[in-house]
Design a protein around this motif. Structure first.
Motif, PDB file in Angstrom:
ATOM      1  N   GLY A  42       3.352   7.094   2.788  1.00 42.55           N
ATOM      2  CA  GLY A  42       3.571   7.101   1.350  1.00 42.55           C
ATOM      3  C   GLY A  42       3.934   8.468   0.796  1.00 42.55           C
ATOM      4  O   GLY A  42       4.487   8.559  -0.303  1.00 42.55           O
ATOM      5  N   SER A  43       3.649   9.535   1.538  1.00 43.78           N
ATOM      6  CA  SER A  43       3.959  10.883   1.051  1.00 43.78           C
ATOM      7  C   SER A  43       5.366  11.347   1.431  1.00 43.78           C
ATOM      8  O   SER A  43       5.866  12.326   0.875  1.00 43.78           O
ATOM      9  CB  SER A  43       2.932  11.881   1.596  1.00 43.78           C
ATOM     10  N   VAL A  44       6.016  10.640   2.377  1.00 43.11           N
ATOM     11  CA  VAL A  44       7.335  11.089   2.859  1.00 43.11           C
ATOM     12  C   VAL A  44       8.383  11.044   1.759  1.00 43.11           C
ATOM     13  O   VAL A  44       9.066  12.041   1.488  1.00 43.11           O
ATOM     14  CB  VAL A  44       7.787  10.223   4.062  1.00 43.11           C
ATOM     15  N   LEU A  45       8.537   9.892   1.105  1.00 49.42           N
ATOM     16  CA  LEU A  45       9.573   9.741   0.082  1.00 49.42           C
ATOM     17  C   LEU A  45       9.351  10.678  -1.114  1.00 49.42           C
ATOM     18  O   LEU A  45      10.312  11.304  -1.579  1.00 49.42           O
ATOM     19  CB  LEU A  45       9.646   8.280  -0.368  1.00 49.42           C
ATOM     20  N   PRO A  46       8.118  10.801  -1.634  1.00 49.97           N
ATOM     21  CA  PRO A  46       7.911  11.758  -2.722  1.00 49.97           C
ATOM     22  C   PRO A  46       8.283  13.188  -2.349  1.00 49.97           C
ATOM     23  O   PRO A  46       8.859  13.922  -3.161  1.00 49.97           O
ATOM     24  CB  PRO A  46       6.406  11.653  -3.011  1.00 49.97           C
ATOM     25  N   ASN A  94      -7.509   0.575  -4.541  1.00 48.02           N
ATOM     26  CA  ASN A  94      -7.544  -0.864  -4.841  1.00 48.02           C
ATOM     27  C   ASN A  94      -6.528  -1.640  -4.020  1.00 48.02           C
ATOM     28  O   ASN A  94      -6.779  -2.769  -3.582  1.00 48.02           O
ATOM     29  CB  ASN A  94      -7.294  -1.103  -6.335  1.00 48.02           C
ATOM     30  N   THR A  95      -5.346  -1.023  -3.829  1.00 47.35           N
ATOM     31  CA  THR A  95      -4.327  -1.679  -3.011  1.00 47.35           C
ATOM     32  C   THR A  95      -4.805  -1.816  -1.570  1.00 47.35           C
ATOM     33  O   THR A  95      -4.621  -2.861  -0.929  1.00 47.35           O
ATOM     34  CB  THR A  95      -3.010  -0.878  -3.051  1.00 47.35           C
ATOM     35  N   ILE A  96      -5.442  -0.770  -1.050  1.00 43.24           N
ATOM     36  CA  ILE A  96      -5.959  -0.813   0.318  1.00 43.24           C
ATOM     37  C   ILE A  96      -7.107  -1.826   0.411  1.00 43.24           C
ATOM     38  O   ILE A  96      -7.264  -2.520   1.426  1.00 43.24           O
ATOM     39  CB  ILE A  96      -6.407   0.583   0.764  1.00 43.24           C
ATOM     40  N   LYS A  97      -7.899  -1.917  -0.656  1.00 44.21           N
ATOM     41  CA  LYS A  97      -8.984  -2.904  -0.670  1.00 44.21           C
ATOM     42  C   LYS A  97      -8.441  -4.323  -0.512  1.00 44.21           C
ATOM     43  O   LYS A  97      -9.001  -5.148   0.200  1.00 44.21           O
ATOM     44  CB  LYS A  97      -9.774  -2.796  -1.970  1.00 44.21           C
ATOM     45  N   SER A 116       0.822  -1.211   0.000  1.00 47.43           N
ATOM     46  CA  SER A 116       0.000   0.000   0.000  1.00 47.43           C
ATOM     47  C   SER A 116       0.850   1.254   0.000  1.00 47.43           C
ATOM     48  O   SER A 116       0.608   2.195  -0.767  1.00 47.43           O
ATOM     49  CB  SER A 116      -0.930   0.000   1.218  1.00 47.43           C
ATOM     50  N   VAL A 117       1.866   1.282   0.882  1.00 47.53           N
ATOM     51  CA  VAL A 117       2.746   2.450   0.955  1.00 47.53           C
ATOM     52  C   VAL A 117       3.490   2.645  -0.361  1.00 47.53           C
ATOM     53  O   VAL A 117       3.676   3.777  -0.825  1.00 47.53           O
ATOM     54  CB  VAL A 117       3.740   2.303   2.132  1.00 47.53           C
ATOM     55  N   SER A 118       3.904   1.546  -0.991  1.00 45.91           N
ATOM     56  CA  SER A 118       4.603   1.641  -2.282  1.00 45.91           C
ATOM     57  C   SER A 118       3.701   2.243  -3.343  1.00 45.91           C
ATOM     58  O   SER A 118       4.135   3.082  -4.145  1.00 45.91           O
ATOM     59  CB  SER A 118       5.076   0.253  -2.726  1.00 45.91           C
ATOM     60  N   ALA A 119       2.434   1.819  -3.355  1.00 46.36           N
ATOM     61  CA  ALA A 119       1.484   2.370  -4.331  1.00 46.36           C
ATOM     62  C   ALA A 119       1.284   3.862  -4.107  1.00 46.36           C
ATOM     63  O   ALA A 119       1.255   4.660  -5.055  1.00 46.36           O
ATOM     64  CB  ALA A 119       0.153   1.633  -4.238  1.00 46.36           C
ATOM     65  N   VAL A 120       1.138   4.252  -2.842  1.00 41.73           N
ATOM     66  CA  VAL A 120       0.981   5.667  -2.513  1.00 41.73           C
ATOM     67  C   VAL A 120       2.226   6.450  -2.936  1.00 41.73           C
ATOM     68  O   VAL A 120       2.135   7.525  -3.530  1.00 41.73           O
ATOM     69  CB  VAL A 120       0.725   5.854  -1.000  1.00 41.73           C
TER      70      VAL A 120
END
Length: 297
Positions: A231-235, A190-193, A27-31
């Motif tokens: 997920g927002s940290v790396l971007p 979808n990933t979270i689903k 999920s984190v990777s998708a974000v």
């Protein structure tokens, strides 16, 4: 919600993330990937929009005053121009200043124009700026009809092309950003689903033993929030660092040019805030949409 219940929901969300490490990583990777794409594209589009705005703001109408006009006639003409609802400012440029500008613009070759200092053939000029750059053409047409406006110039063909190109670029950029946002929301939700689907039995058991929908839902809401934040940290780091080095490298090279990058601060902090907000909202929305179907037991 009571403070004790709130702490319980937060604690359960962290436990859930720990128990489902691989799903959390997915999920984190998708974000991360989707927000990185959004962040990079947003930075590019905002700078392109800034360049377009700078170009538009440089558009002006130059009104050459009839050589037969007296001071009173010039004042009347200026008053008429200033009364136009589309006009932002009117500046007077005497013919001596126009000659100096002409000499400067031609560099060394312009020295020949100094021969005209004693008998200056140029006109006094009113430099007019419209409130909205797209009103430049309309403003010029209105001024042409006024007395003692000998010639009105605004680079008609060039200005029309500039406005057409910038309008198309902005529309395309807006469509692409919206498309990328919807794609990001679809992928992340979808990933979270999938994450929540793997724990559907847990939700069904809690529902059967009498847990309310809100009691079941809140830990997943917090879980989506943490996924969005992580997920927002790396971007933010990648986009911020890339823009910092790009800005320092290009700002000196572009100095004095009409193409200027947005200043690193506060622009990059605005981008960071946007990415965090998007990550949180998409994470929470994905969790809400995903857990809702399993609450109908």
């Amino acid at each position: 919600m009571k403070a004790r219940t709130f702490r319980r929901h937060v604690r359960e969300s962290f436990k859930s993330l720990g128990r489902n490490g691989w799903m959390m990583f997915a999920s984190v990777s998708a974000v991360t990937i989707t927000l990185l794409l959004v962040g990079v594209f947003f930075v590019i589009m905002m700078n392109l929009n800034n360049v377009a705005t700078n170009i538009e703001e440089d558009v002006e109408v130059r009104v050459h005053i009839d050589v037969a006009a007296t001071k009173e006639n010039q004042q009347v003409l200026q008053d008429q121009i200033e009364k136009l609802p589309t006009v932002k400012s009117v500046e007077f440029s005497p013919k001596e200043e126009e000659l100096d500008n002409l000499v400067t613009s031609f560099g060394e070759d312009g020295q020949a124009f100094k021969l005209f200092e004693q008998d200056n053939p140029l006109n006094d000029v009113f430099v007019v700026k419209a409130k909205n750059p797209t009103d430049t053409m309309q403003t010029a047409e209105q001024i042409k009809k006024m007395d003692f406006a000998a010639k009105v110039k605004y680079g008609q063909d060039s200005v029309e092309k500039i406005f057409e190109v910038t309008s198309i670029a902005r529309n395309i950029g807006m469509v692409l950003i919206l498309g990328l946002l919807f794609t990001a929301m679809f992928l992340i939700s979808n990933t979270i689903k999938i994450t929540i689907f793997a724990r559907r039995t847990e939700i069904e058991i809690m529902k059967l033993v009498g847990a309310t929908n809100g009691f079941i839902r809140w830990p997943y809401i917090f879980e989506g929030l943490w996924l969005g934040l992580l997920g927002s940290v790396l971007p933010i780091v990648i986009v911020g660092a890339s823009y910092y080095y790009s800005y320092n490298y290009l700002s000196e090279k572009l100095k004095g040019n009409f193409i200027q990058l947005l200043e690193f601060s506060p622009f990059i902090y605005q981008v960071a805030g946007l990415l965090i907000l998007m990550g949180v909202l998409i994470g929470v929305w994905g969790s809400l949409m995903s857990v809702r179907k399993f609450l109908k037991v």
